[in-house]
Design a protein around this motif. Structure first.
Motif, PDB file in Angstrom:
ATOM      1  N   SER A  51      49.592  16.060  44.643  1.00  0.00           N
ATOM      2  CA  SER A  51      49.185  15.121  43.694  1.00  0.00           C
ATOM      3  C   SER A  51      47.989  15.279  42.623  1.00  0.00           C
ATOM      4  O   SER A  51      47.918  14.734  41.454  1.00  0.00           O
ATOM      5  CB  SER A  51      48.635  13.660  44.407  1.00  0.00           C
ATOM      6  N   VAL A  94      48.520  15.147  38.682  1.00  0.00           N
ATOM      7  CA  VAL A  94      47.215  14.392  37.696  1.00  0.00           C
ATOM      8  C   VAL A  94      47.000  15.451  36.610  1.00  0.00           C
ATOM      9  O   VAL A  94      46.592  15.032  35.483  1.00  0.00           O
ATOM     10  CB  VAL A  94      46.258  13.916  38.753  1.00  0.00           C
ATOM     11  N   ALA A 149      52.490  10.771  43.616  1.00  0.00           N
ATOM     12  CA  ALA A 149      51.205  10.280  43.121  1.00  0.00           C
ATOM     13  C   ALA A 149      51.331   8.773  42.211  1.00  0.00           C
ATOM     14  O   ALA A 149      50.352   8.319  42.431  1.00  0.00           O
ATOM     15  CB  ALA A 149      51.273  11.172  41.766  1.00  0.00           C
ATOM     16  N   LEU A 200      48.093   6.771  41.079  1.00  0.00           N
ATOM     17  CA  LEU A 200      47.311   7.778  40.037  1.00  0.00           C
ATOM     18  C   LEU A 200      47.714   7.780  38.654  1.00  0.00           C
ATOM     19  O   LEU A 200      47.168   8.193  37.947  1.00  0.00           O
ATOM     20  CB  LEU A 200      47.252   9.051  40.875  1.00  0.00           C
ATOM     21  N   GLY A 230      43.780   7.764  38.433  1.00  0.00           N
ATOM     22  CA  GLY A 230      44.059   9.150  38.194  1.00  0.00           C
ATOM     23  C   GLY A 230      43.340   9.908  37.302  1.00  0.00           C
ATOM     24  O   GLY A 230      43.034  11.109  37.604  1.00  0.00           O
TER      25      GLY A 230
END
Length: 166
Positions: A47, A51, A87, A92, A113
């Motif tokens: 994740s 991001v 994610a 995020l 995020g």
């Protein structure tokens, strides 16, 4: 005759190989994992990569799509899609319609995020500064320049053979 300009010394290559194997710790689970806003749940490294891909694209003013995540994570598009799903479920990022191609979906960071990315960058750069505090500033500059050059010269795994396969 051995031309050192065309072929690095095998001993130097062995030292580099050993150092790169030891650096795998950078991609292993952190000793102080990132946590989400509740301060309890660990954030998956994949994740963080998703991001980061979104943040880099947004910083460059470009629309971020699955292929951008796949490129940074060095995975296939189908794997990147699964990472993006994870994610998104973590809050995020969210998907929006592409302004460039109606058939595509763009990715945008949520405030959570963006905040996670800031924490990750702060933690990474603080860790690096701590590791390099005994180095001469010129050495740090040279190391950064050479490491960036090395990284820039690497083809993504899906475009080249993996180490030892050829």
């Amino acid at each position: 005759m051995y031309d050192t300009h065309m072929h690095p010394d095998p001993t130097d290559i062995a030292v580099l190989d050993d150092a790169l194997l030891r650096l795998r710790r950078l991609w292993s689970a952190s000793r102080s994992p990132f946590v989400d806003d509740d301060g309890i749940t660990a954030v998956d490294i994949s994740s963080l990569i998703v991001v980061e891909a979104c943040a880099r694209g947004m910083d460059a003013g470009t629309e971020v799509v699955v292929g951008d995540v796949a490129e940074l994570a060095d995975v296939t598009a189908s794997t990147a899609s699964r990472l993006i799903d994870r994610a998104a479920q973590a809050g995020l990022l969210h998907r929006v319609g592409s302004t460039i191609d109606a058939r595509r979906t763009a990715l945008q960071l949520t405030p959570a995020g963006a905040e996670l990315r800031e924490r990750a960058v702060t933690a990474r750069t603080a860790w690096l500064a701590d590791q390099l505090q005994e180095w001469d500033p010129g050495e740090v500059t040279m190391f950064g320049t050479l490491l960036a050059r090395f990284a820039d010269g690497l083809a993504p795994a899906h475009e080249s053979e993996s180490p030892g396969s050829g």
